[in-house]
Structures are given as C-alpha cells and as structure tokens.
Design an enzyme around this catalytic site. Structure first.
Site, short mmCIF file in Angstrom:
data_model
loop_
_atom_site.label_atom_id
_atom_site.label_comp_id
_atom_site.label_asym_id
_atom_site.label_seq_id
_atom_site.Cartn_x
_atom_site.Cartn_y
_atom_site.Cartn_z
N ARG A 276 0.86 -1.66 0.05
CA ARG A 276 0.21 0.12 0.10
C ARG A 276 0.97 1.27 0.06
O ARG A 276 1.84 1.44 0.64
CB ARG A 276 -1.21 0.04 1.31
CG ARG A 276 -1.42 -1.33 1.11
CD ARG A 276 -2.97 -1.35 2.02
NE ARG A 276 -2.30 -1.86 3.84
CZ ARG A 276 -1.31 -0.62 4.47
NH1 ARG A 276 -1.33 0.64 4.42
NH2 ARG A 276 -0.84 -1.03 5.51
N TYR B 147 -1.32 -3.33 -7.26
CA TYR B 147 -0.97 -4.30 -5.66
C TYR B 147 -2.01 -4.92 -4.48
O TYR B 147 -2.82 -3.41 -4.99
CB TYR B 147 -0.40 -3.47 -5.03
CG TYR B 147 -0.11 -4.63 -3.47
CD1 TYR B 147 0.43 -5.51 -3.22
CD2 TYR B 147 -0.18 -3.51 -2.97
CE1 TYR B 147 0.58 -6.06 -1.34
CE2 TYR B 147 -0.13 -4.09 -1.09
CZ TYR B 147 -0.03 -5.34 -1.08
OH TYR B 147 -0.41 -6.18 0.29
N LYS C 51 -9.37 -2.35 1.56
CA LYS C 51 -8.97 -1.47 2.54
C LYS C 51 -9.92 -0.08 2.28
O LYS C 51 -10.66 0.86 2.85
CB LYS C 51 -7.68 -1.05 2.78
CG LYS C 51 -6.87 -2.03 3.14
CD LYS C 51 -7.32 -2.29 4.70
CE LYS C 51 -6.93 -3.53 5.90
NZ LYS C 51 -5.82 -4.44 5.01
N HIS D 9 -10.46 -2.53 11.67
CA HIS D 9 -9.21 -3.12 11.10
C HIS D 9 -9.16 -4.23 11.86
O HIS D 9 -8.17 -4.37 12.74
CB HIS D 9 -8.49 -2.77 11.03
CG HIS D 9 -6.96 -2.88 9.99
ND1 HIS D 9 -6.01 -2.62 10.28
CD2 HIS D 9 -6.77 -3.72 9.22
CE1 HIS D 9 -5.39 -3.38 9.79
NE2 HIS D 9 -5.81 -3.73 8.65
N SER E 19 -1.35 -3.61 10.22
CA SER E 19 -0.45 -4.23 9.12
C SER E 19 0.26 -5.22 9.69
O SER E 19 1.10 -4.95 10.33
CB SER E 19 -0.69 -3.65 7.85
OG SER E 19 -2.01 -2.87 7.92
N CYS F 128 0.69 -7.48 11.91
CA CYS F 128 1.10 -7.26 13.14
C CYS F 128 0.35 -8.49 14.11
O CYS F 128 0.16 -9.07 15.70
CB CYS F 128 0.61 -6.46 14.02
SG CYS F 128 2.22 -5.08 13.88
N ASP G 292 -9.03 -9.84 9.34
CA ASP G 292 -8.93 -8.00 8.69
C ASP G 292 -10.13 -7.62 9.77
O ASP G 292 -9.37 -5.92 9.48
CB ASP G 292 -8.56 -8.38 7.62
CG ASP G 292 -7.50 -7.13 6.94
OD1 ASP G 292 -6.81 -6.75 7.86
OD2 ASP G 292 -7.44 -6.80 6.00
N ARG H 139 1.65 -12.14 -0.55
CA ARG H 139 1.19 -12.18 0.33
C ARG H 139 0.29 -13.37 -0.80
O ARG H 139 0.08 -14.23 -1.50
CB ARG H 139 -0.53 -11.63 -0.20
CG ARG H 139 0.66 -10.19 0.57
CD ARG H 139 -0.59 -9.74 1.52
NE ARG H 139 -0.09 -8.72 2.28
CZ ARG H 139 -0.80 -8.12 3.93
NH1 ARG H 139 -1.56 -8.61 3.94
NH2 ARG H 139 0.19 -7.58 4.48
P1 GTP Z 1 -2.58 -7.19 7.89
O1 GTP Z 1 -2.54 -9.04 6.61
O2 GTP Z 1 -1.36 -7.04 7.19
O3 GTP Z 1 -3.33 -7.10 7.90
O4 GTP Z 1 -1.62 -8.87 8.63
P2 GTP Z 1 -2.07 -9.45 9.94
O5 GTP Z 1 -2.30 -8.42 10.75
O6 GTP Z 1 -3.05 -10.25 9.32
O7 GTP Z 1 -0.35 -9.79 10.58
P3 GTP Z 1 -0.29 -11.35 10.46
O8 GTP Z 1 -0.97 -12.30 10.81
O9 GTP Z 1 -0.27 -11.99 8.36
O10 GTP Z 1 1.64 -11.73 10.61
C1 GTP Z 1 2.28 -10.87 10.67
C2 GTP Z 1 3.95 -11.28 11.12
O11 GTP Z 1 3.84 -11.69 12.32
C3 GTP Z 1 4.10 -12.52 10.88
O12 GTP Z 1 5.61 -12.40 10.29
C4 GTP Z 1 3.75 -13.51 11.86
O13 GTP Z 1 4.52 -15.05 11.65
C5 GTP Z 1 4.05 -12.53 13.02
N1 GTP Z 1 3.65 -12.89 14.02
C6 GTP Z 1 2.12 -13.02 14.14
N2 GTP Z 1 1.45 -13.48 15.83
C7 GTP Z 1 2.71 -13.52 16.61
C8 GTP Z 1 3.23 -13.31 17.80
O14 GTP Z 1 2.29 -14.06 18.46
N3 GTP Z 1 4.55 -13.75 17.81
C9 GTP Z 1 5.48 -12.75 17.18
N4 GTP Z 1 6.44 -12.99 17.44
N5 GTP Z 1 4.79 -13.09 15.83
C10 GTP Z 1 4.07 -13.30 15.53
C1 SPV Z 2 -3.40 -4.68 5.16
O1 SPV Z 2 -2.18 -3.96 4.70
O2 SPV Z 2 -3.58 -4.02 6.46
C2 SPV Z 2 -3.12 -6.41 4.87
C3 SPV Z 2 -3.05 -6.13 3.18
O3 SPV Z 2 -4.14 -6.41 4.93
S1 SPV Z 2 -3.95 -4.94 2.48
O4 SPV Z 2 -4.79 -5.64 1.16
O5 SPV Z 2 -3.00 -4.54 1.78
O6 SPV Z 2 -4.54 -3.60 2.95
MN MN Z 3 -4.60 -5.70 7.01
#
Ligand code: GTP
Ligand code: SPV
Ligand code: MN
Length: 593
Positions: A72, A200, A209, A229, A251, A253, A280, A374
C-alpha cells in the site's frame, strides 16, 4: 455482452466511465465457475499468471506485481472530502473537483485496446442487514480473480441491489504502473473510489481497505455502526460455550495468526477450540439484545506469506491448498509450486524470485519472496472457519483487544478500567512499522485502533464515534476492552513471549475477566494479570515465571515518557478531540507521577 442489471444508476455510471477509459470490450462478471476458468486461462496465456502444480495446489496460481508496486502507498492515498478538516490531520486530502479532474485525465483512454471487467460484489453475506454492495470497474484479470475470492461476486449481488442507488462506485485503471502517477482516492460523500497506476492488492482490490474500511468507516459514522481493522475469533471452552473477541492490530502485526490460532496440545486435549470468523475487517453494530455484533465482510484471506508455516499458522497454510492466488512469492520450477522465507528449511535451488529472476535458495544473498508477498485464499478452505461465518446477524462480541509491536513498555496484556478508558487505550496504540506499506520498517508510530491508514474521515470524529457507541451501551453488555503485546523483547532483542498458539493463554485470561472470574492488579495504566493467573504449564522451558513477571511489569518512568508522546499526538489530532479522552490522558499523567 449483455448487461446483468437494469439499475439506471449503475448503467449511467458505467457509461460515464466507458467514455473516459474507452475500453475495446466489456465483460460483466457473473460469478460462474466457467467464467472464472476462462479468465484464468486468458491470464495464463499472457503470462499475467502462472498455473501451478494442479496435483499439489489445485486451482493454484502465481502472480508477480511490478517491482515498484508491492505494498500500500499511504503517501499517495487520499480522502477527497469537501473540506480538509473532514479528512483531518492524519489523512492526505485533495479537493474533490481537483481530484476528479486529475484522475480522469490519468484514466483518459486507459482501457484502449483492453477489456473492461464489471465486478458486482457484496461485502458481507448477500442480503445480510450488515452488507453493502460495490461495483468495481477494472482492466485487470488479476483483480477480477482476487475479488472473486475476497468478496461475494456476480448476478446474485445485482439481484440484491435491485434499483437502489446505495452502492460504491469503484474505478481501477492499471495504466502504466507509474509510481509518480499512482493515486488511491476516496470520495466518502459520493460513495466513490478511484485507483490508478497500481496492481497491488490493498491498492486495487477496492472492496478491501478502500471500501470496507475507508468508505465504510465514514458510512458507519453517519449510520451508527462501525467498520474496524479487526479480526474476529470465537473461543470454545470444553463445555461448548463460545465467546467472541475482536482484535485490532496494525498491518502485519498478527491478526491472521491470532484469528486462526490452534490451541496448545494440553488445551486441545481438554476440548478447547478456536474458530475463525475473520482475519482483517469487522463490521459492527448493536443487536436487538443490546450487545454489539460483528460480521466479517470479506469472503477470503489476503494473508502475509513470509513466516507462514505448519507450525506458526497451520490453518492459514491449509487455506492455501486449493483455489489460491500467490503474489510475489518464489516460484519453485522443480515441482511448479511456491516457496517463501519461513515456509520450511528447504528453499528451491531452481527457483524464480519475486522479481522474476533466477534464484537459488542455497546460495542467494537476497530474499526470494517479497516481505509483503501474499496469498489470496477462500475463507471456506480454513479448517477452523467458524460455523457462524455466514451468519447474517453476526456474532456477539465479549471483548475488544488492541495491540501492536512494542519492544518495551506495553505489558503482555492489560484491561481498561471502563469503556472510555478502553477507547483511550485503543486511541494511544503505537506500533513498529512493517513491510505492509511502503516506507521505513521498524519505526514506532501512533496508530489509533490500527486505523491510521484506513480511517475515511477526521480521526477526532472517529474517536468521538467510539466514545458515543459506549454511551448507547449498557455497561454490563458492552464488550470489555484490553491491550496486548506479543512482541516484548529482552536486551538481546529476542521475543520474550512464545506467542502464536500460546496466545490462547492470554485470551483465556481476557475471557475470565469478562466473566468476573479472576482478579487483577490495578496499575497506573489499567488492570494487569497476576503472573500466577496466566497459565504457563507446558511452556516453562520457553518462558519462566520471572520472564512472565517481567513482561507484565508496568514501568512508570517509561509510561511518563509515553504520556508526553500521547499528549503530543493528541495535540496533532486537533481541537475536536473528545474531552473524554483528554480526561483519560490527565488521569494517566496523574497516575504515573
Ligand atoms: P495484515 O494482513 O497486513 O493486516 O497483517 P496481519 O495483522 O494479519 O498479520 P499476520 O497475522 O499475517 O502476521 C504478520 C507477522 O507477524 C508474521 O510474520 C507473523 O509471523 C508475526 N506474528 C504473528 N503472531 C505473532 C506472535 O504471536 N508472536 C510473534 N513473535 N510474531 C507473530
Ligand atoms: C494490510 O496491509 O493491512 C493488509 C493488506 O491487510 S492490504 O490489502 O494490502 O491492505
Ligand atoms: Mn490488514
């Protein structure tokens, strides 16, 4: 091709758009399998996509975006409301007239020699009282195929729309993927979105989003509901009772990971289960019984690939086994599958990296998959998808949790004293930035409710809306509000909390707090668990009771500095900040003295 609706507002808008973009052909997306199959074939014939090994990954495809177009672009994302104060100090603003003119100039003739695809889509189960409809016009088959996974698409959506004018106008033009002319513009007052010069996901899958957060947050403000979110999960205890929790993390996290959590073995054996409703976005409104209910408006997952593996997120990986589009990962030419950093310890030697260059995982000096690569997979693939996923009434929420990446300061978990304090806790969230957006990674920034890049109106008004939601709720029925931090690090930089499946241990404390089953220590920032109440049975080799006590600690000196940072941020948000939150800040300042 015949139009699939008689809706005059739709047909008129399309005619206006055709005049600008000048397509050679128009194709209406009807949602049929035959049409999807034809489009897949066409995309493969032009190398826009690659068909993967159909035995190992049935209906799996690979796509690479342009190298300059992998995340983004927040600095090129605009809220085009009538006046600048409606967008507020945290959004980029452009006057609507000026924006339309600039965008239509860029879009002028953009579809020449190309096909226009008309995608009617529903956010939320078709016909649910929560649901909203959008129509996206795009010149990208990749966008069409992703939207067919991420949303409910086709003729049924137009039938549900009838002749209503209540739908979001979404125009996407790939143009030349020129970074200098890339704009993601939102017109909340017109129910419209225009995105140019990107291919993207977050910039072009306009249901996600752009609509489900930026436009929908504005709609929610006007219509008394909320677009957040947030992931949505259900925790089922051995008695079969399910409690639902919504969680907002910035994002990359951990939303997808938490939403698809698998309980540690000891808990599984006792009968605990975790159900995924969404990973999400949550749309939230008050139900007839006075509680808040949430639906996931999406129909698929657009998840971060790197780091996803059998151990970290089994359910996410399982979700990718069928009907999935992989974007910007490594192509393994030996078996025609995909790979990314953190999948396993066996990278392909005969690979192609996300940029399209030959890549040998044994000798390569650069990563093979983009850090923000992704997968787009259907929600129904997820082994833990909730039986309530399609429930048009949503699920009742017991708790909201906020969280981010904080190496120090924020304890593993704490609970707010009441609703307004909880809104404050969400409003002062901060996190180290990730690869999900272009720009520096690892810089701490304030990100209220993880909505900083996604709020479609003035952040102060958004926070006031949160305060007002609480005023309408009976405190006994209102979700309790918590903050979590899975990312505390020791002085060597190692994560102190094992995280992932073990996060259930924290969720269970949260649920016990909601049900008044466990005491907590009142601190300067809210209620913090006594270490004995977070169960670390079975993980003592990963975390000692001393480390647990350490990550539950509230360091007043650090929080004093934090309060100064919060004050500065609130000043930046402007003079419409809710007095309720300014009062909470004063309380915090007194508490840390
Ligand atoms: P978006 O799709 O961008 O909104 O991201 P999201 O919030 O769904 O994040 P996602 O669950 O894909 O996690 C992103 C990163 O955080 C990954 O690399 C995970 O390995 C890491 N992660 C997730 N949960 C944990 C946790 O409990 N501990 C640690 N250390 N890392 C974590
Ligand atoms: C984020 O960045 O929080 C996502 C991926 O979930 S995107 O669709 O690119 O916003
Ligand atoms: Mn997201």
């Amino acid at each position: 091709m015949a139009e699939l609706t008689n809706n005059e507002t739709v047909l008129t808008w399309l005619d206006d758009m055709y005049e600008i973009v000048q397509p050679d052909n128009v194709v209406w997306i009807d949602g049929s399998q035959e049409q999807i199959e034809r489009l897949r074939e066409e995309a493969c014939s032009t190398k826009e996509m690659y068909r993967l090994n159909q035995e190992l990954l049935p209906n799996g495809y690979l796509h690479r975006t342009a190298v300059n177009d992998v995340a983004r672009v927040e600095h090129r994302t605009f809220i085009c409301a009538k006046t600048e104060d409606k967008a507020g100090p945290t959004n980029n603003w452009m006057a609507p007239d000026e924006a339309y003119k600039m965008l239509y100039d860029i879009a002028d003739g953009a579809y020449k020699g190309r096909t226009a695809y008309v995608i009617p889509y529903s956010m939320g189960p078709i016909g649910s009282p929560f649901s909203k409809i959008g129509i996206e016009l795009t010149d990208s088959i990749y966008v069409v195929l992703n939207m067919c996974i991420m949303t409910r698409v086709g003729t049924a959506v137009l039938d549900a729309l009838g002749d209503s004018d209540d739908w979001v106008r979404c125009l996407h033009c790939k143009c030349d993927i020129d970074e200098e002319k890339r704009y993601i513009c939102h017109f909340p007052e017109d129910n419209a979105i225009i995105s140019v010069n990107s291919g993207y996901g977050g910039n072009v899958l306009l249901g996600k989003k752009c609509f489900a957060l930026r436009i929908a947050s504005y709609q929610g403000w006007k219509e008394s509901w909320q677009a957040e979110h947030m992931l949505i999960l259900g925790v089922e205890n051995p008695k079969g009772e399910v409690r639902y929790i919504c969680g907002a993390f910035p994002s990359a996290c951990g939303k997808t990971n938490l939403a698809m959590l698998i309980p540690p073995e000891g808990y599984r054996n006792k009968g605990y289960k975790v159900w995924c409703v969404g990973d999400d976005i949550a749309w939230i409104r008050k139900g007839k019984d006075g509680r808040l209910y949430a639906i996931n408006p999406e129909n698929g997952f657009f998840g971060v690939a790197p780091g996803t593996n059998v151990k970290s997120n089994y359910n996410a990986l399982a979700s990718t086994k069928e009907g999935t589009i992989f974007t910007n990962v490594v192509h393994n030419l030996d078996d025609n599958t995909v790979w990314w950093e953190g999948l396993d310890k066996n990278p392909p030697v005969n690979g192609v990296d996300w940029k399209g260059n030959p890549w040998n995982g044994k000798t390569a000096e650069t990563v093979g998959a983009n850090p923000n690569s992704r997968f787009t997979s259907p929600a129904v693939n997820c082994p833990s998808i909730s039986p309530e996923f399609e429930n048009p009434e949503g699920v009742p929420i017991s708790a909201f949790i906020f969280g981010g990446r904080r190496a120090k300061i924020a304890p593993l978990v704490y609970q707010s004293r009441d609703w307004n304090h909880g809104v404050f806790v969400g409003a002062v969230m901060a996190s180290e930035t990730t690869a999900a957006a272009t720009g520096a990674v690892g810089v701490v920034r304030r990100d209220p409710m993880a909505m900083l890049p996604f709020c479609g109106y003035n952040m102060s008004d958004y926070l006031q809306h949160w305060v007002n939601v609480g005023k309408e709720l009976d405190p006994e029925k209102a979700p309790k509000i918590f903050n979590v931090n899975w990312f505390r690090r020791d002085d060597k930089g190692n994560f102190q909390w094992p995280g992932f499946g073990d996060n259930l241990r924290v969720l269970l404390w949260i649920i016990d707090r909601c049900e008044h089953k466990v005491d907590a220590e009142e601190t300067a920032i809210g209620y913090v668990p006594y270490a004995k109440d977070i169960n670390i049975e079975g993980i003592e080799d990963e975390i000692s009771i001393e480390t647990l006590e350490d990550i539950l600690d509230v360091d007043k000196a650090l929080w004093k500095e934090e309060a100064d940072g919060i004050e500065e941020f609130f000043t930046h948000l402007g003079d419409r900040m809710p007095t309720e939150l300014l009062d909470e800040l004063n309380t915090l300042k007194e508490n840390v003295e």
